[in-house]
Design a protein around this motif. Structure first.
Motif, PDB file in Angstrom:
ATOM      1  N   SER A   1      -2.945  -8.909  -4.011  1.00  0.00           N
ATOM      2  CA  SER A   1      -2.862  -8.700  -2.560  1.00  0.00           C
ATOM      3  C   SER A   1      -1.421  -8.826  -2.064  1.00  0.00           C
ATOM      4  N   LEU A   2      -0.495  -9.128  -2.971  1.00  0.00           N
ATOM      5  CA  LEU A   2       0.910  -9.322  -2.591  1.00  0.00           C
ATOM      6  C   LEU A   2       1.863  -8.373  -3.311  1.00  0.00           C
ATOM      7  N   ASP A   3       1.514  -7.965  -4.541  1.00  0.00           N
ATOM      8  CA  ASP A   3       2.418  -7.155  -5.375  1.00  0.00           C
ATOM      9  C   ASP A   3       2.772  -5.826  -4.706  1.00  0.00           C
ATOM     10  N   GLN A   4       4.034  -5.485  -4.737  1.00  0.00           N
ATOM     11  CA  GLN A   4       4.463  -4.159  -4.295  1.00  0.00           C
ATOM     12  C   GLN A   4       5.713  -3.759  -5.088  1.00  0.00           C
ATOM     13  N   ALA A   5       5.748  -2.517  -5.537  1.00  0.00           N
ATOM     14  CA  ALA A   5       6.938  -2.005  -6.230  1.00  0.00           C
ATOM     15  C   ALA A   5       7.931  -1.496  -5.197  1.00  0.00           C
TER      16      ALA A   5
ATOM     17  N   GLN B   1      -7.373  -0.990   6.825  1.00  0.00           N
ATOM     18  CA  GLN B   1      -8.351   0.003   6.378  1.00  0.00           C
ATOM     19  C   GLN B   1      -9.337  -0.682   5.434  1.00  0.00           C
ATOM     20  N   SER B   2     -10.541  -0.161   5.421  1.00  0.00           N
ATOM     21  CA  SER B   2     -11.477  -0.731   4.460  1.00  0.00           C
ATOM     22  C   SER B   2     -11.313   0.002   3.138  1.00  0.00           C
ATOM     23  N   LEU B   3     -11.814  -0.590   2.091  1.00  0.00           N
ATOM     24  CA  LEU B   3     -11.642   0.024   0.785  1.00  0.00           C
ATOM     25  C   LEU B   3     -12.373   1.366   0.731  1.00  0.00           C
TER      26      LEU B   3
ATOM     27  N   THR C   1      -6.025   0.165  -2.823  1.00  0.00           N
ATOM     28  CA  THR C   1      -5.360  -0.267  -1.590  1.00  0.00           C
ATOM     29  C   THR C   1      -4.165   0.625  -1.242  1.00  0.00           C
ATOM     30  N   SER C   2      -4.097   1.795  -1.858  1.00  0.00           N
ATOM     31  CA  SER C   2      -3.025   2.742  -1.542  1.00  0.00           C
ATOM     32  C   SER C   2      -3.284   3.357  -0.163  1.00  0.00           C
ATOM     33  N   ILE C   3      -2.233   3.467   0.643  1.00  0.00           N
ATOM     34  CA  ILE C   3      -2.396   4.016   1.991  1.00  0.00           C
ATOM     35  C   ILE C   3      -2.291   5.542   1.937  1.00  0.00           C
ATOM     36  N   ASN C   4      -3.305   6.207   2.506  1.00  0.00           N
ATOM     37  CA  ASN C   4      -3.329   7.664   2.499  1.00  0.00           C
ATOM     38  C   ASN C   4      -2.664   8.200   3.753  1.00  0.00           C
ATOM     39  N   LYS C   5      -1.414   8.566   3.617  1.00  0.00           N
ATOM     40  CA  LYS C   5      -0.686   9.126   4.759  1.00  0.00           C
ATOM     41  C   LYS C   5       0.297  10.169   4.258  1.00  0.00           C
ATOM     42  N   LYS C   6       0.817  10.940   5.194  1.00  0.00           N
ATOM     43  CA  LYS C   6       1.761  12.007   4.833  1.00  0.00           C
ATOM     44  C   LYS C   6       3.030  11.403   4.251  1.00  0.00           C
TER      45      LYS C   6
ATOM     46  N   GLY D   1       0.798  -1.232   0.000  1.00  0.00           N
ATOM     47  CA  GLY D   1       0.000   0.000   0.000  1.00  0.00           C
ATOM     48  C   GLY D   1       0.827   1.276   0.000  1.00  0.00           C
ATOM     49  N   LEU D   2       2.150   1.172   0.207  1.00  0.00           N
ATOM     50  CA  LEU D   2       2.973   2.392   0.257  1.00  0.00           C
ATOM     51  C   LEU D   2       3.245   2.947  -1.148  1.00  0.00           C
ATOM     52  N   CYS D   3       3.481   2.049  -2.105  1.00  0.00           N
ATOM     53  CA  CYS D   3       3.690   2.474  -3.494  1.00  0.00           C
ATOM     54  C   CYS D   3       2.482   2.027  -4.308  1.00  0.00           C
ATOM     55  N   SER D   4       2.042   2.895  -5.184  1.00  0.00           N
ATOM     56  CA  SER D   4       0.832   2.598  -5.954  1.00  0.00           C
ATOM     57  C   SER D   4       1.057   1.424  -6.904  1.00  0.00           C
ATOM     58  N   ARG D   5       0.046   0.583  -7.028  1.00  0.00           N
ATOM     59  CA  ARG D   5       0.106  -0.520  -7.992  1.00  0.00           C
ATOM     60  C   ARG D   5      -0.474  -0.112  -9.343  1.00  0.00           C
ATOM     61  N   TRP D   6      -0.998   1.109  -9.440  1.00  0.00           N
ATOM     62  CA  TRP D   6      -1.682   1.509 -10.661  1.00  0.00           C
ATOM     63  C   TRP D   6      -0.703   1.553 -11.847  1.00  0.00           C
ATOM     64  N   GLY D   7      -1.060   0.865 -12.912  1.00  0.00           N
ATOM     65  CA  GLY D   7      -0.218   0.861 -14.107  1.00  0.00           C
ATOM     66  C   GLY D   7       0.912  -0.142 -14.061  1.00  0.00           C
ATOM     67  N   ILE D   8       0.916  -1.001 -13.061  1.00  0.00           N
ATOM     68  CA  ILE D   8       1.885  -2.107 -13.029  1.00  0.00           C
ATOM     69  C   ILE D   8       1.140  -3.352 -13.510  1.00  0.00           C
ATOM     70  N   VAL D   9       1.727  -4.103 -14.420  1.00  0.00           N
ATOM     71  CA  VAL D   9       1.075  -5.321 -14.901  1.00  0.00           C
ATOM     72  C   VAL D   9       0.848  -6.230 -13.687  1.00  0.00           C
TER      73      VAL D   9
END
Lengths: 485, 95
Positions: free
Chosen positions: A206-210, B58-60, A236-241, A193-201
């Motif tokens: 639930s396991l992939d992380q860049a 967190q939930s979606l 599933t991206s984590i919204n934090k500072k 969730g720290l790095c976005s998975r968007w646009g990664i094949v």
């Protein structure tokens, strides 16, 4: 400046800033290295013209306020890049040119870097040796008969051979940390969730992380800072500072508690790996850390769990390759169904097909409870093992891999023995935790070995700090003879 | 349990992958060794364990149901192996 490409990313950034070298000279130096290293087969696509344009643009208007100014970077060919072919190492995407850019690569470019080329990888990131790529296996710069690890094997090979100052990979079960360990480089799998998975094949969502792959821990903190961040487009991206990992990097680890899990001393593990682990413990202890014996009792079930969860998710994710909307299409078949079947049979390689079949089977009617549901329950137990341990310790130290780089072809015909290579890395993905692999020494053949630091969720800064202190005191030096050029 | 060739052909049909008859034997062998490995999980009693469905605390998120882009037909059709001006083209499905 002939040896600029030997340097770390942070040293190169310093040289650019002080105008000791221009971005154009730097880019030309890497292009020369890449052209001389075709034997390694690390690149699927190069974007030299575009890179030279970008370098000139930077030199005309240098701006040093961002993290990666004027830096050419090659990235794993699993990241979609706008108008640049993106194959995921597969025949089925051999002609795919995305009309969009992955969030992670966009973050790098927004920080002043630009694309140098796309790096070979195992097909759809399924593999531990880079032998499953449609574009042929990658060679480890450590030796011409050795695999570079996988799935981010083009990334590890290119980095170790000075073909890119830093790079990024993806890690579903160890695909950043194992190749880093095999090439004597640093690799980080961030918290899920720290790095976005968007646009990664996608492989197993639930396991992939860049994550970053670099020559030093400091470089790793710079890259992580540049690539991470909240993204609305990843559910599933984590919204934090956003954190400033590089600025906060410290080598004082006095008083930190380091867990040593007894289950990571596995049967038939080479003595050298045990000795290296001992050496790592001693270094951290001498720096004032406290070693604590812990137990992660479900460790041995992590791989069997992974080989249900990951193929199940893969079989769903890879259902999209139908030969209709993009990618390869077979010319054989008398109707739509046969077209699908032939497209997928001709487009996917053997390992990918194996995993799709495993995944389809474990999700099929009548077997779901026995396999998939069971695996989700065991995954809970594996996560709980870590949660319990992290009430007692700040980080966990283990070997990264149960062996050093193996020979090309050595495990290619035995899938289970190939899977066992990820025994120390897979539990971390199942639990969604961050883990750093750092080079720690050589075995008696002279091949690099890494140690792994596992942190609590979102505790990247702490494991980077421990890794930073470790690196300063370990005395590891990656000296690779450039036999290929 | 063991997977026989018929079962594997059935699963391949479900996955829409045609399997070369010559490769069925080696595939059966590989998949059975993988399943033997996977079935170690049966040693564990998990009756009272909740399945883990998300690793995040967190939930979606949900978002407003708004159009955020559009008019990108050309981009979407660009990579299609067979298309006409507006459509993806597939083999004929109705007589």
């Amino acid at each position: 400046m002939s040896n600029i490409t030997n340097q770390s990313l942070s040293e190169i950034l310093e040289s650019i800033k002080s105008k000791k070298i221009s971005s154009l000279e730097l880019t030309q130096a890497y292009i020369k290295n890449i052209e001389n290293a075709k034997k390694l087969n690390a690149f699927v696509t190069t974007t030299f013209d575009q890179a030279l344009e970008n370098a000139k643009k930077f030199d005309n208007k240098p701006n040093n306020e961002k993290l990666l100014n004027g830096i050419p970077l090659a990235v794993k060919d699993l990241f979609c890049t706008e108008n640049v072919k993106t194959t995921a190492g597969s025949n089925i995407l051999n002609n795919f040119v995305p009309s969009y850019e992955s969030t992670v690569t966009k973050n790098l470019w927004n920080n002043g870097a630009f694309l140098l080329g796309k790096l070979n990888c195992d097909e759809f990131a399924m593999g531990s040796s880079n032998e499953t790529s449609f574009f042929g296996n990658v060679i480890n710069p450590i030796g011409d008969h050795l695999v570079p690890g996988g799935s981010s094997g083009g990334s590890s090979s290119a980095l170790a051979a000075d073909l890119t100052p830093a790079t990024i990979g993806t890690d579903t079960g160890g695909s950043i940390r194992q190749p880093a360990s095999f090439t004597g480089t640093v690799g980080l799998k961030p918290t899920y969730g720290l790095c976005s998975r968007w646009g990664i094949v996608a492989f197993a969502s639930s396991l992939d992380q860049a994550g970053p792959m670099t020559k030093t821990v400091n470089d790793c903190s710079i890259m992580l800072e540049a690539m991470s961040g909240f993204d609305e487009k990843d559910s599933t991206s984590i919204n934090k500072k956003k954190e400033t990992y590089s600025k906060n990097l410290k080598d004082n680890i006095k008083g930190l508690k380091i867990g040593i899990p007894k289950e990571y001393r596995v049967e038939n593990m080479p003595k050298e790996i045990d000795e290296l682990w001992e050496k790592g413990k001693k270094i951290l202890k001498d720096l004032g850390a406290q070693l604590i014996d812990i137990s992660l009792p479900h460790t041995k079930y992590a791989l069997p769990t992974y080989y249900i969860v990951a193929p199940a998710e893969a079989s769903s994710n890879l259902a999209r390759y139908d030969g209709v909307r993009y990618g390869y299409r077979s010319q054989k078949g008398k109707d739509l169904i046969e077209m699908y079947e032939n497209t997928r049979s001709e487009g996917f390689g053997d390992e990918v097909k194996r995993r799709i079949l495993i995944g389809t089977y474990v999700l099929s009617s009548g077997y779901y409870d026995a396999y998939y549901l069971k695996a989700q329950k065991v995954r809970q137990l594996i996560k709980k093992d870590f949660d319990d341990s992290f009430t007692k310790v700040d980080a966990i130290l283990t070997p990264s891999t149960p062996s050093s780089a193996f020979k090309i072809g050595e495990k290619a015909n035995d899938p289970v023995s190939m899977y066992l290579n990820d025994i120390f890395t897979v539990p971390v993905n199942l639990a969604g935790l961050p883990a750093l692999s750092i080079p720690a020494g050589l075995d008696k053949q002279g091949y690099p070995l890494g140690l792994q630091l596992i942190g609590k969720a979102l505790d990247e800064q702490k494991i980077l700090n421990i890794g930073y202190a470790f690196e300063k005191n370990c005395g590891y030096k990656n000296e690779i003879k450039k036999w290929w050029s | 349990m063991s997977l026989d060739k018929e079962k594997i052909k059935h699963v391949a049909k479900l996955a829409r992958i045609s399997v070369d008859e010559a490769k069925v034997d080696s595939l059966t062998k590989d998949l059975n060794s993988i399943f033997k490995f996977i079935e170690q999980l049966n040693e564990l009693n998990t009756d009272k364990v909740e399945p883990l469905t998300s690793i995040l605390n967190q939930s979606l998120r949900s978002r407003k149901d708004e159009i955020s882009d559009g008019k990108i037909r050309e981009k979407i059709l660009k990579n299609s192996p067979k298309k006409n001006e507006e459509f993806f083209v597939v083999p004929k499905v109705v007589e």
